[in-house]
Structures are given as C-alpha cells and as structure tokens.
Design a protein around this motif. Structure first.
Motif, PDB file in Angstrom:
ATOM      1  N   THR A  79       0.845  -1.197   0.000  1.00 11.17           N
ATOM      2  CA  THR A  79       0.000   0.000   0.000  1.00 11.17           C
ATOM      3  C   THR A  79       0.880   1.246   0.000  1.00 11.17           C
ATOM      4  O   THR A  79       2.082   1.171   0.265  1.00 11.17           O
ATOM      5  N   PRO A  80       0.288   2.400  -0.266  1.00 11.38           N
ATOM      6  CA  PRO A  80       1.070   3.639  -0.251  1.00 11.38           C
ATOM      7  C   PRO A  80       1.652   3.994   1.122  1.00 11.38           C
ATOM      8  O   PRO A  80       2.552   4.816   1.206  1.00 11.38           O
ATOM      9  N   TRP A  81       1.159   3.377   2.202  1.00  6.40           N
ATOM     10  CA  TRP A  81       1.717   3.676   3.521  1.00  6.40           C
ATOM     11  C   TRP A  81       3.176   3.278   3.590  1.00  6.40           C
ATOM     12  O   TRP A  81       3.972   3.934   4.243  1.00  6.40           O
ATOM     13  N   GLY A  82       3.543   2.187   2.945  1.00  6.79           N
ATOM     14  CA  GLY A  82       4.926   1.724   2.963  1.00  6.79           C
ATOM     15  C   GLY A  82       5.329   1.231   4.340  1.00  6.79           C
ATOM     16  O   GLY A  82       4.603   1.402   5.318  1.00  6.79           O
ATOM     17  N   LEU A  83       6.495   0.635   4.429  1.00  2.00           N
ATOM     18  CA  LEU A  83       6.979   0.121   5.708  1.00  2.00           C
ATOM     19  C   LEU A  83       7.776   1.171   6.464  1.00  2.00           C
ATOM     20  O   LEU A  83       7.658   1.288   7.681  1.00  2.00           O
ATOM     21  N   ALA A  84       8.564   1.955   5.763  1.00  2.00           N
ATOM     22  CA  ALA A  84       9.444   2.913   6.433  1.00  2.00           C
ATOM     23  C   ALA A  84       9.158   4.352   6.020  1.00  2.00           C
ATOM     24  O   ALA A  84      10.025   5.208   6.092  1.00  2.00           O
ATOM     25  N   ARG A  85       7.954   4.631   5.567  1.00  2.00           N
ATOM     26  CA  ARG A  85       7.607   5.994   5.168  1.00  2.00           C
ATOM     27  C   ARG A  85       7.002   6.805   6.300  1.00  2.00           C
ATOM     28  O   ARG A  85       7.155   8.009   6.355  1.00  2.00           O
ATOM     29  N   ARG A  87       6.304   7.090  10.565  1.00  2.00           N
ATOM     30  CA  ARG A  87       6.832   6.621  11.851  1.00  2.00           C
ATOM     31  C   ARG A  87       5.890   5.651  12.544  1.00  2.00           C
ATOM     32  O   ARG A  87       6.336   4.707  13.181  1.00  2.00           O
ATOM     33  N   TRP A  88       4.590   5.873  12.438  1.00  3.45           N
ATOM     34  CA  TRP A  88       3.663   4.983  13.136  1.00  3.45           C
ATOM     35  C   TRP A  88       3.697   3.574  12.546  1.00  3.45           C
ATOM     36  O   TRP A  88       3.597   2.595  13.277  1.00  3.45           O
ATOM     37  N   VAL A  89       3.857   3.440  11.228  1.00  5.78           N
ATOM     38  CA  VAL A  89       3.935   2.113  10.601  1.00  5.78           C
ATOM     39  C   VAL A  89       5.235   1.430  11.010  1.00  5.78           C
ATOM     40  O   VAL A  89       5.246   0.251  11.362  1.00  5.78           O
ATOM     41  N   TRP A  90       6.322   2.183  10.980  1.00  6.77           N
ATOM     42  CA  TRP A  90       7.638   1.665  11.349  1.00  6.77           C
ATOM     43  C   TRP A  90       7.628   1.209  12.810  1.00  6.77           C
ATOM     44  O   TRP A  90       8.136   0.137  13.137  1.00  6.77           O
ATOM     45  N   THR A  91       7.010   2.004  13.691  1.00  6.47           N
ATOM     46  CA  THR A  91       6.910   1.658  15.106  1.00  6.47           C
ATOM     47  C   THR A  91       6.072   0.396  15.291  1.00  6.47           C
ATOM     48  O   THR A  91       6.450  -0.509  16.046  1.00  6.47           O
ATOM     49  N   LYS A  92       4.924   0.319  14.595  1.00  2.52           N
ATOM     50  CA  LYS A  92       4.079  -0.875  14.673  1.00  2.52           C
ATOM     51  C   LYS A  92       4.853  -2.109  14.236  1.00  2.52           C
ATOM     52  O   LYS A  92       4.753  -3.165  14.867  1.00  2.52           O
ATOM     53  N   PHE A  93       5.591  -1.998  13.150  1.00  2.00           N
ATOM     54  CA  PHE A  93       6.340  -3.138  12.641  1.00  2.00           C
ATOM     55  C   PHE A  93       7.320  -3.656  13.697  1.00  2.00           C
ATOM     56  O   PHE A  93       7.354  -4.850  13.993  1.00  2.00           O
ATOM     57  N   TRP A  94       8.126  -2.766  14.259  1.00  2.00           N
ATOM     58  CA  TRP A  94       9.134  -3.196  15.226  1.00  2.00           C
ATOM     59  C   TRP A  94       8.513  -3.724  16.508  1.00  2.00           C
ATOM     60  O   TRP A  94       8.976  -4.732  17.056  1.00  2.00           O
TER      61      TRP A  94
END
Length: 185
Positions: A79-85, A87-94
C-alpha cells in the motif's frame, strides 16, 4: 512490491485487523488465567489455569503472532503507507516483531514450565500485562497515525512531487494525486 489491488487490500486489511484483535484477546485471556493461577490458594484451580494457558500457548500464540506480523508486513509493502515511510507504521512493525519473538521464545516456554509445575509465578502475570499494553498502544497508533513521516518518507514524497511538478510543467496533462496512481479529474 507490486501494490495490492483494492479487493486484495481490503480483504487483507480485514484479516489483519481480525487476527490482531484476536492477539489482543488472547493476551487478555492469558493475563486472566495467569492472575488466577498466581493468586489462587487452590492448587486444582492453579493447575487448571496453567493447563488452559498451555492449550492457548500450544495452539494459538505462534500462528496468531506470525499471521499478524506477516499480514501487517504485506499491507505495509503493498500500500502507499509503505513500511518505512511513516513513523507509526515503522513503530508498529518493530513492536509487532519484538512481541511476536517474545511470545514465541519467552512466553510460550514460560507457560509450558508453569503447566508442568501446575502453578504460576509473577512472570506469567507480567508478560501478558506488558503484551496487552503493547497491543493497546499499537491499536491506538493504528487509529491515530501520529508522528508524521520518516526521513525516507519525506525524501520519497519530495521526489514524487518534483517528478509530478516537472511533468506538469512539461505539459504532460492533468496531475496525479499522491495518494492514488490514477489521474485526478
């Protein structure tokens, strides 16, 4: 990764939310059983609670944790959110990666030991408490989407805007909305 089409994205999103909510419910159930086993004065109740925890641990912890991690990763990359675009997605991932690893390599063995003893120590109260708080935090940032973009996300957005602006200046026609690959009206 190739962007997911709308129906695939929606289906995966429903699956991801469902399994993530299941993970939260699982940890609340484990917390309830852990508190029961730790606080009860009745050995039979403690043994029943730890045995129930073992059933959850043997059948649910690993697949729920891994599917939540995998479905979130596919959604981020497709999706356009990306994994490292953002901060909230990056934080959720980790946080999901860490809690999945702790669930598989720490919580599950602790549950197995407690079930073998027939009693629980404070670790089986603390671990599900921390996991529940973490999943509630992950849920909150999924809804609120705080903190803005990462440096990488700002750089990618800047280069996309520069490319779109250059195309418009060159007379390429209507602009493209940054959230959609389709031309705007």
């Amino acid at each position: 990764m190739k962007p997911l089409n709308r129906s695939a994205r929606r289906s995966l999103l429903v699956a991801h939310v469902s399994i993530s909510v299941s993970w939260l419910g699982l940890t609340v159930g484990l917390l309830t059983l852990g508190i029961t086993a730790f606080l009860t004065g009745d050995p039979a109740t403690a043994q029943a609670a730890t045995r129930a925890m073992k059933i959850f641990g043997d059948w649910l912890i690993v697949p729920v944790a891994l599917f939540s991690l995998l479905s979130g990763l596919v959604l981020a990359l497709g999706t356009p959110w990306g994994l490292a675009r953002h901060r909230w997605v990056w934080t959720k991932f980790w946080l999901t990666l860490i809690t999945a690893a702790l669930s598989v390599f720490s919580l599950r063995p602790g549950i197995n030991e407690a079930a073998a003893r027939g009693s629980a120590d404070i670790d089986l109260v603390v671990a599900p408490s921390v996991a529940t708080a973490t999943y509630l935090f992950i849920t909150a940032i999924s809804v609120l989407k705080p903190w803005g973009m990462t440096r990488r996300g700002r750089r990618l957005r800047g280069s996309a805007r520069a490319g779109t602006a250059g195309a418009r200046e060159a007379g390429a026609g209507k602009g493209v909305d940054e959230r959609s690959p389709r031309r705007t009206a």
